[in-house]
Design an enzyme around this catalytic site. Structure first.
Site, PDB file in Angstrom:
ATOM      1  N   HIS A 196      -8.530 -59.207  52.288  1.00  0.00           N
ATOM      2  CA  HIS A 196      -7.552 -59.914  51.481  1.00  0.00           C
ATOM      3  C   HIS A 196      -6.637 -59.008  50.695  1.00  0.00           C
ATOM      4  CE1 HIS A 196      -9.128 -63.550  52.864  1.00  0.00           C
ATOM      5  NE2 HIS A 196      -8.365 -64.252  52.061  1.00  0.00           N
ATOM      6  N   CYS A 256      -4.322 -67.706  65.323  1.00  0.00           N
ATOM      7  CA  CYS A 256      -3.687 -67.311  64.060  1.00  0.00           C
ATOM      8  C   CYS A 256      -4.217 -65.975  63.505  1.00  0.00           C
ATOM      9  CB  CYS A 256      -3.844 -68.392  62.999  1.00  0.00           C
ATOM     10  SG  CYS A 256      -5.542 -68.619  62.495  1.00  0.00           S
TER      11      CYS A 256
HETATM   12  C1  PEP Z   1      -9.121 -64.774  61.116  1.00  0.00           C
HETATM   13  O1  PEP Z   1     -10.299 -64.583  60.817  1.00  0.00           O
HETATM   14  O2  PEP Z   1      -8.628 -64.414  62.207  1.00  0.00           O
HETATM   15  C2  PEP Z   1      -8.229 -65.473  60.185  1.00  0.00           C
HETATM   16  C3  PEP Z   1      -7.023 -65.827  60.552  1.00  0.00           C
HETATM   17  O3  PEP Z   1      -8.678 -65.675  58.921  1.00  0.00           O
HETATM   18  P1  PEP Z   1      -8.761 -64.523  57.789  1.00  0.00           P
HETATM   19  O4  PEP Z   1      -8.039 -63.312  58.299  1.00  0.00           O
HETATM   20  O5  PEP Z   1      -8.161 -65.095  56.572  1.00  0.00           O
HETATM   21  O6  PEP Z   1     -10.243 -64.331  57.677  1.00  0.00           O
END
Ligand code: PEP
Ligand code: MG
Length: 758
Positions: free
Chosen positions: A373, A685
């Site tokens: 994050h 995504c």
């Molecule tokens: C993923 O895990 O690919 C995702 C899009 O979520 P995050 O990167 O927020 O864990």
């Protein structure tokens, strides 16, 4: 003899206590070599300190050798006997040093007659600190006992020398700011890219805890008065208010109260008031300030409660700002990181936000411990960031010029002008040109429609997404309003944030992901019970279902905010591992909708409810999930992490994080096939969606919606437009036929070069 060695250790213990009173590290080190030489009965005693930033051992103090060799004699790891000692981490004892093959001769240091040689590494854990050397005239060789004593001495010295360096950094800050910089020569460090971008700027080492510790012990020479203190208070208050305004302008809503704690403390009678009382009793204001702040920090930092511990950082931050405004001129120090490249061990999301508000130029994290994050946040805030697994960069002097290339992942210390020019040219991204090139609809070369959506973390992303003509929000990571704040946002606060976003993307589809915290996504203010394996622990949807009220508040805020906002709302749950998880989460949405209905509160009716595919267990139950869920969104970041058992944030295993691993590719194909069989909408995504060399694969397995960070939209659109579905299918089939990573790589290379020749 034995007694002598015990005496030696004891004296060194005393010497490290001298650290606080030595006026600089050179004096301190000089006292050490004198004492050690005396006790071990050696004519020569020398300390070399390892400067990792430049990769050299530097002779820092000596008795017996020519004093002019101090600072002049430098050795690389493995060079000469001294370099060998540090490289191998082992003692070297030679009766006649000059006969050793590793011996390196230096002119003018006068060591010729001191050929009996004993050297031990100074280490702290695995960190290399330096080398301690003693020498005697030939014929008086060192014994095993001498070796043992010197080794013990070196281990005692390690932390003292480390501390001494920090102290020196503080004390010589004035000198450094006049431009005396001992780092010479060009250095390049290869890092892991966390957020793309390019900047050349002076360094600013961000180590608040350490600076605070040093300041609380600082001897303030000048005497100040109450007016000075009140002036500093007023300046600080103004600065905090200006920061508050800026953060609101930029990020609206999300972090509105981030500086509130500071402002409140400035007015608090227990904090500012206590300082004033002490000043009136005759205490020098900076001393009163640091004493009171220290008492607060001690109480907060020892608290059982994570929220309170987090507060100790606010106190430190505020005290340092205040102190700087009071005595900054005396110390020639600054807390201003504007336009500079911040080097830090770790950063909380709220700190990243604070740095962004203060217009930080770039960030280098040195511990290799970036949470996903922090990287995502840096991306959203447009701050170039890299992760360098080099803790020693924390010792870099402020204002050393750094080139940070967040495209290649390279950083250079003291880059020459031509190198800067070269990188600048390569890194220049014509954002305006990209925006202009972007078409509202994306089609393959044979006119098949593909949907490009945006991943949104903060509201700023939605602005860029609109500029880049994104068709909707394919992933809204709602944890950001939670991560950057100092406490859990209320339903009303979330309502306000979501409403702003929905208004911004009116007319579009928005896939709002419910709170995804835990694992590497840590809320600083929430006391997560210690878990041995947080990545597999109480996180994400498990956390949300275990704290139903938090999930309920979020769903209520979402449904209320979407009402009348002209978006098409989809709610999706992260880290779904079973059909049961999905049903339990979906029930919460239904309950919330029913409750709102009963309360007569206007809310969005019948949102689509779907899942993130991130945990490999779902592969075996994908048909059932595809039937139950309204849609599926593949989060490749976590999917790859769990499929391959590779921590996505651990630089040490980064080379095992392989999106093109045959197991990953085949699993992705199975998900896409199931979605087609059940006519369930599916999208991707994760970061993989913006890497253009995977575009043929995704199109080839039937994916028609990709969601990515907005700035990559143009390049992905272009890659899609240059490809026919038939080509993509052939490419995907060829990749899927490979059973090894190297086979897939060869296949991908082959198609890239084919494409280049077409
Ligand atoms: C993923 O895990 O690919 C995702 C899009 O979520 P995050 O990167 O927020 O864990
Ligand atoms: Mg994820």
């Amino acid at each position: 003899m034995q007694e002598n060695h015990l005496g030696l250790l004891c004296d060194v213990g005393e010497l490290s206590a001298l650290l606080g009173t030595s006026e600089d590290i050179e004096t301190f080190l000089q006292r050490i070599v004198e004492a050690v030489g005396r006790h071990i009965d050696a004519e020569v005693c020398t300390i070399y300190v390892y400067e990792e930033a430049i990769g050299e051992l530097v002779l820092k103090a000596t008795v017996g050798l020519n004093p002019s060799s101090i600072g002049r004699i430098r050795l690389r790891l493995g060079e000469g006997l001294v370099g060998t000692v540090l490289e191998r981490g082992q003692m070297v004892c030679e009766k006649v040093a000059s006969q050793s093959p590793a011996y390196k001769h230096f002119d003018d240091i006068n060591e010729e007659s001191f050929d009996a040689f004993l050297a031990v590494p100074i280490l702290r854990g695995i960190e290399k600190i330096g080398v301690l050397v003693v020498q005697r005239q030939v014929g008086r060789p060192f014994s095993e006992n001498d070796g043992m004593a010197l080794r013990a001495t070196a281990s005692q010295l390690a932390s003292a020398i480390e501390n001494a360096r920090i102290l020196m950094a503080m004390r010589t800050r004035r000198k450094e700011q006049r431009g005396t910089d001992t780092i010479t020569g060009l250095q390049m460090i290869k890092c892991q890219v966390a957020s793309e971008g390019f900047i050349v700027a002076p360094a600013f080492v961000f180590d608040r805890d350490k600076t605070f510790r040093i300041m609380r012990e600082h001897d303030f020479v000048r005497t100040y008065n109450l007016e000075d203190f009140e002036r500093a208070m007023a300046v600080t208050e103004q600065q905090m208010k200006a920061l508050q305004t800026r953060v609101e302008e930029r990020l609206s809503g999300v972090a509105a109260l981030i500086f509130d704690a500071h402002l409140m403390m400035l007015k608090d009678s227990e904090f500012a008031g206590a300082m004033v009382r002490r000043i009136k009793q005759g205490v020098n204001p900076p001393r009163a300030l640091m004493d009171v702040a220290s008492e607060f920090v001690d109480v907060f930092s020892h608290s059982e409660n994570a929220y309170m511990r987090e507060k100790s950082k606010d106190v430190e931050d505020l005290a340092l700002r205040l102190c700087n405004n009071l005595v900054g001129a005396e110390l020639q120090s600054s807390t201003d990181c504007s336009g500079r490249i911040v080097i830090a061990r770790e950063l909380y999301p709220s700190e990243m936000l604070m740095l962004s508000t203060e217009n930080v130029g770039g960030v280098i994290l040195v511990s290799g411990g970036a949470t996903s994050h922090i990287a995502i946040l840096a991306n959203s805030l447009g701050i170039p960031m890299v992760i360098a697994d080099r803790p020693r960069l924390m010792r870099l002097r402020d204002n050393v010029e750094i080139l940070l290339d967040g495209h290649t992942g390279e950083i250079y210390l003291n880059p020459p002008a031509d190198l800067v020019e070269h990188h600048k040219r390569d890194a220049a991204v014509d954002l305006e040109g990209l925006k202009a090139r972007m078409q509202p609809e994306t089609r393959t070369a044979d006119d098949v429609r593909v949907h490009l959506m945006a991943n949104v973390n903060l509201l700023v992303d939605a602005t860029l997404a609109n500029d880049m003509k994104s068709e909707g929000v394919g992933l809204y990571r709602t944890e950001f309003p939670f991560l950057v704040r100092a406490d859990f946002p209320s339903e009303e606060e979330q309502f306000a944030v979501y409403q702003r976003l929905f208004r911004k993307v009116a007319g579009q589809q928005v896939s709002l992901r419910t709170l995804d915290i835990g694992g590497d996504k840590v809320l600083a203010y929430y006391d997560n019970p210690k878990e041995a394996n947080p990545a597999l622990g109480m996180r994400s949807i498990r956390f949300a279902l275990g704290h139903r009220n938090i999930l309920q508040q979020q769903i209520r805020a979402t449904l209320r905010a979407a009402f009348g906002s002209e978006i098409r709302l989809r709610i999706m749950f992260p880290m779904i591992a079973s059909v049961d998880d999905f049903r339990a989460a979906r029930d919460v949405v239904r309950e919330c909708a029913a409750a709102l209905e009963q309360e007569g509160v206007p809310h969005y009716q019948d949102p689509q409810i779907g899942i993130m595919v991130e945990i490999p267990s779902v592969i075996e139950i994908i048909d059932e999930l595809a039937t139950e869920a309204d849609f599926m969104c593949i989060g490749t970041n976590d999917f790859i992490q769990f499929m391959l058992a590779v921590d996505r944030g651990n630089e040490k295993v980064a080379r095992y994080f392989l999106p093109h691993h045959p197991a990953v590719l085949r699993a992705l194909k199975r998900i896409a096939d199931a979605a087609r069989r059940h006519n369930t909408d599916v999208s991707v995504c994760g970061e993989m969606a913006h890497e253009i060399h995977y575009v043929p694969f995704f199109l080839g397995i039937g994916i028609r919606t990709l969601s990515l960070a907005p700035r990559y939209l143009p390049s992905v659109q272009r890659a899609i437009s240059e490809l026919t579905v038939e080509q993509a299918e052939a490419e995907a089939a060829a990749m899927l036929a490979e059973s090894t990573v190297s086979g897939v790589e060869a296949q991908m290379k082959c198609s890239v070069s084919l494409a280049a020749t077409v």
